[in-house]
Write an enzyme that holds these catalytic residues in place. Structure first.
Site, PDB file in Angstrom:
ATOM      1  N   VAL A 149       0.987  -1.121  -0.087  1.00 15.46           N
ATOM      2  CA  VAL A 149      -0.032   0.067  -0.107  1.00 15.46           C
ATOM      3  C   VAL A 149       0.703   1.325  -0.010  1.00 15.46           C
ATOM      4  O   VAL A 149       1.950   1.284   0.221  1.00 15.46           O
ATOM      5  CB  VAL A 149      -0.967  -0.056   1.179  1.00 15.46           C
ATOM      6  CG1 VAL A 149      -2.076  -1.232   1.135  1.00 15.46           C
ATOM      7  CG2 VAL A 149      -0.365  -0.115   2.493  1.00 15.46           C
ATOM      8  N   GLU A 150       0.207   2.328  -0.384  1.00 15.61           N
ATOM      9  CA  GLU A 150       0.929   3.691  -0.250  1.00 15.61           C
ATOM     10  C   GLU A 150       2.075   3.763  -1.249  1.00 15.61           C
ATOM     11  O   GLU A 150       3.148   4.283  -0.943  1.00 15.61           O
ATOM     12  CB  GLU A 150       1.230   4.098   1.030  1.00 15.61           C
ATOM     13  CG  GLU A 150       0.002   4.600   1.919  1.00 15.61           C
ATOM     14  CD  GLU A 150       0.490   5.424   3.055  1.00 15.61           C
ATOM     15  OE1 GLU A 150       1.530   5.655   3.299  1.00 15.61           O
ATOM     16  OE2 GLU A 150      -0.432   5.560   3.963  1.00 15.61           O
ATOM     17  N   GLY A 151       2.173   3.274  -2.320  1.00 20.01           N
ATOM     18  CA  GLY A 151       3.152   3.025  -3.361  1.00 20.01           C
ATOM     19  C   GLY A 151       3.695   1.621  -3.290  1.00 20.01           C
ATOM     20  O   GLY A 151       4.615   1.458  -2.338  1.00 20.01           O
TER      21      GLY A 151
END
Length: 791
Positions: free
Chosen positions: A457-459
């Site tokens: 997640v988040e990149g």
């Protein structure tokens, strides 16, 4: 004067005129080069440009200079909690940890307890970033990070539930971009948990490439509250939305179009962010995903042709089309705290629990933590945990200093999650069967299952490493590259040429200086690099060696951009390795700052030494990877000569230093407490981590008595006594008079706690089958509505 002399003089004058007289230089050199540069400069979309320019450059910019200002690093203040924040961490955070049973949450309830939910809302956990004038706690970024770290040592669901509303979401976006009316209405409700927020960005068709979301809004007229108003008809299909299944207010990102020109001449307005109540007609929330037994609420949301007024746009109609810039700038702040903190908490739990287990658990009449093979794993656990916490702390500090460090936050996120994976894997190896048998007594199994969530997640980490760390870092952190790009794009050709000329020749001088500097430091082993006077003597060489790394990195980066040009973007493996070098320098900087800030504690020195030396070796390996795979073998050989004129200076870490690190994990000490300061530790033996702490203390108290018993055993005093086995030998020793009653009581207490620690859970034969049948769980099952929280 002969002809040759005259020609040399003329050549010198011509060179002087070309390089020093700027109008001539611009006409003969800079102008033609600018024309070529404009042709080869890759086209860049508005969203790419906004992502690139979002946020700010912090310490990572110094590492790109080739000669970092170490005084600047030391001048950054040591992060500290105020009295209110410390009290909250010691009391409210401990209490909410007590209210969560992670095994029950992940195995039977699929949620944290209702008592915990209510406590989170009542005590303002959702309002840590919200100012007090809106009813929030107004904590510092460092305090926010401390809270998330500690919660995550108890339960990932607890940590994520608190983390997300304080990270990239409605509150953060409202604080920076909301209208006064939106702030006045929503922020008090968010601070007190009246509203549960979620933010929906990711689409099934646009994950890492989030800027390509197909979700659309069409500007149109429609009815709202009995009146015809100007609004948007929005269609979306999102997934992986944390808190989505029970949110009451949904942040939504979509691309807004105005085909009828109701807002102006622009048809494609751009990515826009809006706030939509969950019960707004047409909004579909309530279903959930199940990410690897992590039971934080996460699920899809959908809507088709949902009409909403323009006032739903965060910041009002004036902010239509500004959503991507908003998201990128807020992501830099949120990513600096959320995953670095939660994964550091996971590492602290591992270091604390596995270290204790390795001292309590014995095989072959010796604590397993004293075997050299186990020591290797414990060393990595300790060194990486020390580095992760240093990086988390330093990156949170940047937020408190007013920065929005897009590159530093990506480094922190990537390495915190990757190192957590290594730490937890090593922890599982040490505790063995204890780790693979799930149950209430397993303190690490769920962490092992859930590590990939942070990686994703988040990149996603593969994307972050191969495209962002160097790809974005080279442009944002380099002192000249972004200036050259802006000059090339300047519609004022005269000013563009002026700016390009200044940037170009500044860039040339910068590259030459760093090449000479890198070669000189290689020849001298960086022994002549000056460092601040307040640097610890035992750390001085690391500052000097990092300066050498910085010069070499700046030089190889510029050569790579010159040789490969725009093709460097497509050579993701080379870009990733260059990003590894930048990352390792940032991690080393964080470790050295931590060591300095914490008073240069001699007892902590092994952790500092191992962490920095490991990072230097990893950086050297990354340099090797770039040079060995350079498209031009000639250029690769020249780079190797400049950077490593006498070969590789760094070897694998010392076994002796590793031994010292491992010892720190298996013995109570101030250093062990500083390594794991945010670990929630229950006080009773009916909790696995509490039992480990008690068993560790009991084991240390029993060790001198164990030595007496072993000596008696070697003398044959227990021959033919069936109680003289590995489990019951204390009884035999007491019976034969080797130990007195008081010593026997110490061994009994140790054995009692040891048996609790090594115990694994077992269940009725039909445990899983009966549970599934009772719950009738299936992928199509609908989840409860958000109203259950209000109830």
């Amino acid at each position: 004067m002969n002809t040759i002399t005259i020609l040399l003089l003329l050549a010198g004058v011509a060179l002087f005129l070309l390089l020093v007289v700027r109008p001539i230089r611009r006409a003969v050199i800079s102008g033609p080069m600018l024309a070529v540069y404009r042709k080869i400069l890759p086209a860049m979309s508005d969203t790419e440009r906004e992502a690139l320019e979002a946020g700010s450059v912090w310490w990572e910019g110094e590492l790109f200079r080739g000669d970092p200002d170490w005084k600047k690093l030391h001048s950054y203040p040591k992060p500290q909690l105020n009295a209110e924040e410390q009290s909250f961490l010691d009391n409210e955070v401990d209490e909410v940890c007590r209210l969560v049973d992670d095994w029950k949450a992940t195995q039977t309830d699929y949620d944290i307890s209702q008592e915990a939910w209510q406590y989170i809302k009542d005590k303002g956990f959702f309002g840590m970033i919200i100012p007090k004038k809106y009813g929030g706690l107004e904590f510092s970024a460092y305090a926010h990070s401390q809270v998330v770290t500690k919660l995550s040592t108890r339960s990932s669901a607890l940590g994520v539930t608190v983390m997300v509303p304080n990270s990239l979401g409605p509150a953060e976006l409202l604080l920076h971009y909301g209208t006064d009316a939106q702030k006045d209405y929503y922020l008090p409700r968010l601070a007190k948990g009246v509203e549960i927020p979620a933010f929906a960005l990711t689409s099934p068709w646009a994950g890492s490439d989030a800027a390509s979301i197909p979700d659309v809004g069409i500007v149109c007229k429609g009815e709202w509250q009995g009146k015809e108003v100007l609004g948007m008809r929005v269609t979306w299909d999102k997934r992986y939305i944390t808190l989505g299944p029970l949110c009451t207010i949904l942040g939504l990102a979509f691309r807004l179009y105005d085909p009828d020109g109701l807002l102006g001449e622009q048809k494609d307005i751009g990515i826009t962010c809006a706030l939509v109540p969950h019960d707004h007609p047409g909004v579909d929330v309530g279903r959930r995903h199940f990410p690897l037994n992590a039971v934080f609420m996460n699920g899809p949301t959908r809507g088709k042709d949902v009409f909403m007024p323009l006032e739903f746009i965060i910041g009002g109609p004036a902010m239509a089309g500004r959503g991507w810039r908003m998201l990128m700038e807020c992501l830099a702040a949120g990513r600096s705290i959320s995953l670095p903190s939660s994964n550091t908490g996971m590492a602290m739990l591992t270091a604390r629990g596995v270290g204790a287990y390795a001292r309590v658990r014995s095989q072959f009449k010796m604590a397993v933590g004293k075997f050299e093979g186990v020591e290797e794993a414990l060393t990595r656990i300790g060194g990486y945990t020390y580095m992760m916490d240093a990086t988390r702390t330093m990156t949170a500090l940047s937020i408190d200093l007013g920065e929005k460090p897009s590159v530093a936050s990506a480094i922190a996120k990537y390495h915190a999650t990757e190192l957590a994976r290594k730490v937890v894997n090593d922890g599982m190896d040490v505790i063995g069967g204890k780790g693979i048998s799930l149950g209430p007594n397993n303190f690490l199994g769920r962490a092992y299952q859930q590590v990939p969530v942070g990686i994703t997640v988040e990149g996603a980490n593969i994307l972050t490493r191969s495209l962002i760390l160097f790809g974005q870092g080279a442009i944002r952190c380099h002192p000249y590259v972004l200036k050259e790009m802006h000059a090339a794009k300047n519609p004022d050709t005269k000013q563009g040429l002026h700016d390009f000329d200044a940037a170009l020749f500044g860039h040339i001088g910068f590259t030459m200086r760093n090449g000479i500097r890198a070669f000189w430091h290689g020849l001298t082993g960086s022994h002549f690099v000056s460092v601040p006077a307040d640097v610890a003597p035992e750390a001085k060489r690391y500052y000097q060696q990092m300066t050498r790394f910085s010069a070499a990195f700046a030089f190889i980066s510029d050569v790579s951009m010159l040789v490969l040009g725009g093709g460097l973007k497509r050579r993701e493996k080379l870009s990733a390795r260059l990003g590894d070098i930048l990352s390792q320098m940032f991690l080393m900087s964080a470790v050295l700052k931590r060591y300095q800030d914490e008073g240069r504690q001699k007892a902590d020195a092994p952790l500092m030494h191992w962490s920095v030396w490991n990072a230097m070796y990893q950086a050297q390996e990354a340099f090797d990877g770039v040079i060995a795979n350079y498209p031009s073998k000639l250029v690769g050989k020249l780079l190797n000569l400049v950077i490593f004129p006498f070969g590789h200076p760094y070897v694998v870490q010392s076994d002796e230093v590793g031994h010292q690190v491992a010892k720190l994990l298996i013995s109570p000490s101030a250093t062990r407490d500083r390594l794991t300061p945010n670990c929630y530790i229950p006080k009773t033996a009916d909790e696995p981590v509490g039992a480990l702490e008690l068993a560790l203390a009991a084991t240390l108290a029993a060790e001198p008595i164990d030595a007496k018993v072993r000596a008696a055993d070697k003398q044959g005093l227990f021959d033919n006594d069936p109680q003289a086995n590995v489990r019951d030998i204390a009884h035999a020793a007491f019976k034969h008079g080797v130990i007195d009653a008081q010593e026997y009581a110490v061994l009994q207490r140790r054995d009692e706690l040891r048996d609790i620690v090594i115990q694994v859970d077992d269940f009725p034969f039909d445990y899983g089958v009966a549970t599934a049948a009772k719950r009738n769980v299936a992928p199509t099952t609908s989840m409860p509505s958000p109203e259950r929280l209000a109830a």
